[in-house]
Design a protein around this motif. Structure first.
Motif, mmCIF file in Angstrom:
data_model
loop_
_atom_site.group_PDB
_atom_site.id
_atom_site.type_symbol
_atom_site.label_atom_id
_atom_site.label_comp_id
_atom_site.label_asym_id
_atom_site.label_seq_id
_atom_site.Cartn_x
_atom_site.Cartn_y
_atom_site.Cartn_z
ATOM 1 N N ALA A 1 35.275 44.705 49.643
ATOM 2 C CA ALA A 1 35.827 44.617 48.289
ATOM 3 C C ALA A 1 35.953 45.998 47.668
ATOM 4 O O ALA A 1 36.933 46.298 46.974
ATOM 5 C CB ALA A 1 34.948 43.718 47.423
ATOM 6 N N LEU A 2 34.972 46.850 47.915
ATOM 7 C CA LEU A 2 35.017 48.216 47.389
ATOM 8 C C LEU A 2 36.217 48.978 47.950
ATOM 9 O O LEU A 2 36.944 49.655 47.214
ATOM 10 C CB LEU A 2 33.715 48.943 47.737
ATOM 11 C CG LEU A 2 33.596 50.395 47.294
ATOM 12 C CD1 LEU A 2 33.594 50.510 45.769
ATOM 13 C CD2 LEU A 2 32.321 51.024 47.880
ATOM 14 N N TYR B 1 43.756 49.602 45.271
ATOM 15 C CA TYR B 1 44.394 49.125 44.041
ATOM 16 C C TYR B 1 44.288 50.168 42.932
ATOM 17 O O TYR B 1 45.252 50.409 42.186
ATOM 18 C CB TYR B 1 43.781 47.796 43.595
ATOM 19 C CG TYR B 1 44.415 46.614 44.287
ATOM 20 C CD1 TYR B 1 45.477 45.929 43.704
ATOM 21 C CD2 TYR B 1 43.970 46.192 45.540
ATOM 22 C CE1 TYR B 1 46.077 44.855 44.342
ATOM 23 C CE2 TYR B 1 44.558 45.121 46.189
ATOM 24 C CZ TYR B 1 45.613 44.453 45.585
ATOM 25 O OH TYR B 1 46.205 43.393 46.226
ATOM 26 N N MET B 2 43.130 50.810 42.822
ATOM 27 C CA MET B 2 42.978 51.806 41.755
ATOM 28 C C MET B 2 43.789 53.066 42.041
ATOM 29 O O MET B 2 44.293 53.711 41.116
ATOM 30 C CB MET B 2 41.504 52.132 41.547
ATOM 31 C CG MET B 2 40.737 50.955 40.952
ATOM 32 S SD MET B 2 39.091 51.376 40.343
ATOM 33 C CE MET B 2 38.279 51.874 41.864
ATOM 34 N N SER C 1 39.022 47.745 49.139
ATOM 35 C CA SER C 1 40.239 47.196 48.565
ATOM 36 C C SER C 1 40.436 47.691 47.132
ATOM 37 O O SER C 1 41.551 48.017 46.716
ATOM 38 C CB SER C 1 40.195 45.662 48.589
ATOM 39 O OG SER C 1 41.376 45.104 48.066
ATOM 40 N N SER C 2 39.356 47.771 46.395
ATOM 41 C CA SER C 2 39.424 48.288 45.026
ATOM 42 C C SER C 2 39.933 49.721 44.995
ATOM 43 O O SER C 2 40.700 50.101 44.097
ATOM 44 C CB SER C 2 38.042 48.208 44.365
ATOM 45 O OG SER C 2 37.580 46.878 44.281
ATOM 46 N N CYS D 1 30.077 47.608 43.849
ATOM 47 C CA CYS D 1 31.540 47.655 43.795
ATOM 48 C C CYS D 1 32.067 47.805 42.370
ATOM 49 O O CYS D 1 32.761 48.770 42.061
ATOM 50 C CB CYS D 1 32.125 46.399 44.448
ATOM 51 S SG CYS D 1 33.931 46.311 44.387
ATOM 52 N N HIS D 2 31.717 46.869 41.503
ATOM 53 C CA HIS D 2 32.311 46.909 40.163
ATOM 54 C C HIS D 2 31.864 48.131 39.380
ATOM 55 O O HIS D 2 32.588 48.596 38.483
ATOM 56 C CB HIS D 2 32.002 45.634 39.377
ATOM 57 C CG HIS D 2 32.888 45.463 38.189
ATOM 58 N ND1 HIS D 2 32.501 45.792 36.912
ATOM 59 C CD2 HIS D 2 34.182 45.047 38.098
ATOM 60 C CE1 HIS D 2 33.493 45.564 36.079
ATOM 61 N NE2 HIS D 2 34.527 45.114 36.762
ATOM 62 N N ILE E 1 34.547 50.549 39.737
ATOM 63 C CA ILE E 1 35.694 50.199 38.902
ATOM 64 C C ILE E 1 35.434 50.633 37.462
ATOM 65 O O ILE E 1 36.306 51.225 36.800
ATOM 66 C CB ILE E 1 35.977 48.691 38.991
ATOM 67 C CG1 ILE E 1 36.344 48.305 40.426
ATOM 68 C CG2 ILE E 1 37.090 48.284 38.022
ATOM 69 C CD1 ILE E 1 36.447 46.805 40.661
#
Length: 258
Positions: free
Chosen positions: A168-169, A175-176, A171-172, A123-124, A127
């Motif tokens: 989580a990915l 947001y992005m 949702s990211s 996930c991160h 980001i």
């Protein structure tokens, strides 16, 4: 095959090719056929012999190592892309990992270290990819695409900690998409169904998962990496210039079935 649009003049990075069966390779192959210029990465020296012939076949502009768990390797890819091209138009992120024993175990038994590593790599890293991409897309915008799975929304046997990580990915992505929209950068997640890839083979009873997808999906078949590639190409193209923040399925409709 008739080509409905062209990606001539577009340049981008494809992260996560492991071999010729990879979803990432299906994307790279279609993007190359449509005229895009590519940077392709490989995980490490062990995986390089499996990916190098694919990079050669696609006449990629850059072929670079990238283990997102190692400090500086992702950043080095973007530095080389900037040196080669100056700007980029897209990134396809197809990277996921979790400790195998914890993937097969219960979520409540997962370790803090294992869960944290799965979240960081799966996930991160996307980001971080977005942050690095922003500097190379700030003038003309671009498209960021990552790969998710239905196990983020529903409980899938043996998918374990990857379900919450993929949630989580997703949702990211939303947001992005909001944060980067002013720069003309569009962000999407693509959700392939079960496919016979190396990543899928790590899930217990994956053959049963594929059989269920064929049986219950409205189209009674599996999607393919090429199917994912065609959707990815559309999202990268100017034809999708008003779309962002989406989650799109490539699973023959399996996700709609109870």
């Amino acid at each position: 095959m008739s080509i409905p649009f062209s990606l001539e003049g577009k340049r981008g990075i494809v992260l996560g090719i492991a071999n010729r069966h990879s979803i990432a390779y299906g994307c790279a192959e279609v993007l190359s056929e449509l005229g895009a210029e590519l940077c392709i990465t490989y995980l490490n020296e062990k995986s390089k012999p499996f990916v190098a012939p694919l990079a050669e076949k696609l006449s990629t502009a850059l072929f670079l190592p990238c283990d997102v768990s190692k400090a500086g390797e992702l950043e080095a890819v973007f530095k080389e892309a900037e040196k080669q091209w100056g700007t980029i138009d897209f990134v396809v992120h197809s990277i996921a990992w979790s400790p195998l024993d914890e993937l097969h175990g219960r979520l409540v038994d997962s370790s803090s270290q294992g869960f944290g590593m799965a979240m960081d790599i799966s996930c991160h890293s996307f980001i971080r990819t977005a942050r690095l991409s922003e500097a190379l897309m700030k003038d003309n915008g671009g498209t960021l695409i990552t790969m998710t799975y239905y196990g983020s929304e529903k409980v899938v046997d043996h998918y374990g900690m990857m379900g919450p990580v993929k949630a989580a990915l997703e949702s990211s992505v939303r947001y992005m998409a909001s944060e980067l929209g002013e720069s003309g950068i569009r962000v999407h997640s693509v959700s392939p169904g079960p496919m016979p890839t190396r990543a899928g083979s790590g899930i217990t009873d994956f053959d049963g998962l594929m059989d269920d997808a064929v049986t219950r999906s409205p189209l009674h078949r599996l999607g393919s990496p090429d199917d994912v590639g065609r959707l990815t190409a559309f999202l990268i193209s100017d034809w999708a210039s008003s779309q962002t923040g989406s989650q799109l399925f490539v699973d023959a409709g399996h996700h709609i079935m109870a």
